[in-house]
Write an enzyme that holds these catalytic residues in place. Structure first.
Site, short mmCIF file in Angstrom:
data_model
loop_
_atom_site.label_atom_id
_atom_site.label_comp_id
_atom_site.label_asym_id
_atom_site.label_seq_id
_atom_site.Cartn_x
_atom_site.Cartn_y
_atom_site.Cartn_z
N HIS A 249 -7.34 9.18 -26.50
CA HIS A 249 -7.05 9.69 -25.16
C HIS A 249 -8.38 9.92 -24.46
O HIS A 249 -9.31 10.47 -25.06
CB HIS A 249 -6.27 11.00 -25.28
CG HIS A 249 -5.65 11.47 -24.00
ND1 HIS A 249 -6.41 11.92 -22.95
CD2 HIS A 249 -4.36 11.56 -23.61
CE1 HIS A 249 -5.59 12.26 -21.96
NE2 HIS A 249 -4.35 12.07 -22.34
N ARG A 269 -5.35 14.10 -13.76
CA ARG A 269 -5.65 12.92 -12.93
C ARG A 269 -4.44 12.52 -12.11
O ARG A 269 -4.56 12.13 -10.95
CB ARG A 269 -6.12 11.76 -13.83
CG ARG A 269 -7.56 11.94 -14.28
CD ARG A 269 -7.96 10.91 -15.32
NE ARG A 269 -7.37 11.20 -16.60
CZ ARG A 269 -6.78 10.30 -17.39
NH1 ARG A 269 -6.71 9.04 -17.03
NH2 ARG A 269 -6.27 10.67 -18.55
#
Ligand code: FAD
Length: 629
Positions: A249, A269
């Protein structure tokens, strides 16, 4: 003779995360006497840690979304190596599984007009993740547990016993699955607290044990993720596919060292957060690969407009699939544009008002405040890649979730194929609901058709002997904690995010040595809550699963999704046709090549030929043009 508690069930589910609970509910609803077993406390599984949400094309935020768009996104994210049938079932069935959760009592965040809210995430064309703030997994587990309790109450009303048809065995680790007459016969394990042994006779077993992250030091995974289900499957004669594909990740915490690896959700995000290097540059614009260029913004202005007007602008490159973002961060740090602690900066403070950040990302706000003394409404977060998810796993039939051994099923992170070479965020929670249900349903059918077999006493005695071996060796044996640290160093240093032939070969030599040392692992003390003993038993699993990963990573001479070879940097259309299948002979791991099934024509037609040509061989494209496939 050791005392062993013995039980008989129709279906035993190993693992009480989302996949296991959903499977257990389905098996019980089919009338099967079902046990659900978890190594950790009941309710403590990775599912509970899931933050961002569950992906399902409900079209609540954008009516253009539907299963075909979700299917396309999933195949693109997995770089076309996905088991297309699993990706199809997943995209079609995920909305029903989410709505069904609300009938069990879940309450997702809402849109202004009262529908289930959906948020943006990397690789998803439309806002698609049903969520509850950034604590979606908690609501998912809470609801599934509530459903289990309500079924137990129904059973109590009928039989006077809450556990009569559905029983939970918490803090119980399964170490062995038995196969007799060519099919599953039962399993064996121990209660973590007392160290007492327990055995289950059962014709159907569902593996729902999650992933393998604990073979790496920097990981978002917690202590239970030691690849037990993967190793149990291998030892029963089932196979694993594509174990080279591990998801790093892009955003784990990097500072302070004690919390390195803890996840920073992609929702940051999705909700507008941007990645910057130490010069303040929004660097992701430099890392959009050709295969994705058409779908991603080229300027900051266009990227920023997308949040309010997604129909007329392209997505920000911070929302590229995870493998792309992780590699980009890795490159920035390597080129000297990262922070001292080896990360880059993730900024939400300058993008959303403080009160919005606290409302939409409450866990992240507290996580950084409490663990790093950083106020994310005022300062950027320092982030870097962390080992997060395994795309490879038990090879299963797409429709039934059955593995190569009759009576053995697998669902959730432990199974392989669905996500191809890279999973899109949010697709795991929906995967475990879709395939958890299917695994429970087909495990129940198998149990209805196949009577229980009583496991042979000799097989159980052998399982006891294996479990007791580290205690018999005592302190004189190899220390399990040292072995674990050595394994993590091999995997992190030599089979990490960027891989090279020489290092992978070295990893296999070192893993072979570790395998020998694991055979000599020893711990002092007794069976009563003895974490050293538990780790000693887990190591046996971690080391063979790591061997699968390293062997497959060496074999696959291309870079795709969660497998990056510095010495073979491009994707190869030849390799896209290959699944790497791992089997185990009791001593060594073996690899074979198996063709990736060809997608049905009506599914292929969901893509433009110009896009398919980036993934497929000339022969495949010619066949497609002639009307084949
Ligand atoms: P788990 O939920 O991990 O459950 C595994 C179970 O197996 C546990 O009960 C464990 O105790 C048990 N077990 C393991 N070994 C044994 C054994 N030998 N004997 C008995 N029991 C055993 N995915 C998304 O889609 N959206 C997200 O927003 C998201 N956020 C995430 C955030 C974090 C921090 C992490 C770590 C993951 C996140 N993921 C997310 C991924 C997702 O949470 C997991 O992939 C998913 O929950 C796995 O579910 P599972 O049911 O397969 O396994």
């Amino acid at each position: 003779m050791t005392n062993i508690e013995r039980h008989a069930y129709d279906v035993v589910v190993i693992g009480a995360g989302g996949a296991g609970l959903r499977a257990a509910i389905e098996a019980r609803l089919a009338g099967m006497k079902t046990a659900v077993i978890s190594k950790s406390l009941f309710g403590k599984a990775h599912t509970v840690m899931a933050e961002g949400g569950a992906a399902a094309a409900m079209g609540n935020r954008n009516a253009r979304d539907n299963w075909m768009v979700h299917f396309r996104d999933t195949m693109r994210g997995g770089k076309f190596l996905n088991n297309f049938r699993m990706a199809e079932l997943h995209a079609k069935e995920a909305p029903d599984r989410i709505w069904e959760l609300e009938t069990y009592g879940a309450l997702f965040d809402r849109t202004p007009d009262g529908k289930i809210s959906q948020r943006n995430f990397g690789g998803h064309e439309y806002p698609r993740l049903a969520h509850v703030g950034d604590r979606t997994g908690l609501e998912l587990i809470r609801t599934l547990q509530q459903k289990i309790v309500s079924l137990q109450q129904e059973d109590y009303a009928e039989t006077g016993d809450y556990d009569s048809r559905l029983r939970v065995f918490a803090e119980t680790t399964i170490t062995e699955i038995f196969v007799q007459d060519g099919r599953v016969a039962g399993c064996f394990g121990y209660y973590r607290e007392s160290g007492d042994f327990v055995h289950f006779d059962a014709p159907s077993i569902v593996l729902a044990t999650g992933g393998v992250g604990k073979s790496y030091k920097v990981t978002s995974n917690s202590w239970e993720y030691t690849g037990d289900g993967h190793a149990l499957a291998l030892r029963t004669g089932a196979t694993l596919i594509n174990m080279e594909f591990l998801q790093f990740h892009p955003t784990g915490m990097v500072w302070p060292p004690s919390v390195k690896g803890i996840l920073v959700t992609e929702s940051v995000r999705g909700d507008g957060g941007v990645l910057k290097n130490t010069s303040g540059k929004r660097f992701m614009f430099d890392y959009v690969p050709d295969v994705f260029r058409k779908q991603y913004a080229e300027t900051e202005e266009e990227a920023d407009r997308w949040y309010d007007d997604p129909d007329n602008n392209r997505r920000p490159p911070e929302l590229l699939p995870r493998d792309e973002v992780a590699r980009a961060i890795n490159s920035e740090v390597k080129e000297g544009r990262g922070t001292e602690a080896g990360g880059v900066l993730l900024d939400i403070a300058s993008r959303l008002p403080a009160e919005q950040v606290r409302k939409r990302l409450p866990s992240m706000y507290h996580q950084f405040k409490e663990l790093a003394d950083v106020d994310i409404t005022k300062q950027p977060m320092e982030v870097g890649p962390t080992c997060h998810y395994v795309m490879g796993g038990v090879e299963v039939d797409a429709d039934t979730a059955e593995a190569a051994v009759p009576g053995l099923f697998a669902a959730g992170e432990v199974s392989g194929g669905m996500h191809g070479s890279n999973r899109l965020g949010g697709n795991s929670l929906s995967d475990l609901l879709v395939f958890g249900k299917r695994a429970g349903e087909f495990a129940a059918k198998f149990a209805q058709a196949n009577p229980r077999i009583r496991v042979k006493a000799g097989d159980i005695e052998a399982a006891v002997e294996t479990a007791l071996a580290p205690l018999t060796r005592g302190d004189a044996g190899e220390n399990p904690y040292t072995l674990h640290a050595d394994l993590q160093a091999v995997m992190g240093d030599l089979v990490g995010i960027i891989r090279r032939q020489g290092e992978l070969e070295e990893s296999l030599t070192k893993l072979a040595e570790l395998k020998e040392r694991v055979k000599k692992v020893g711990v002092g003390g007794g069976r009563r809550y003895n974490p050293g003993w538990h780790l000693a038993l887990d190591l046996r699993n971690m080391v063979i699963v790591s061997e699968c990963t390293a062997k497959a990573a060496l074999e696959r001479e291309e870079s795709r999704g969660g497998h990056t070879r510095e010495d073979h940097p491009g994707m190869s259309s030849k390799w896209r046709q290959v699944n790497l299948v791992c089997s185990y002979d009791g001593e060594d791991v073996h690899l074979t090549h198996k063709p990736v099934p060809t997608m049905r024509r009506e599914l292929l037609e969901l893509f433009e030929v110009s896009e398919l040509s980036k993934y497929m061989t000339d022969e495949e494209l010619a066949e497609l043009a002639e009307g084949g496939a």
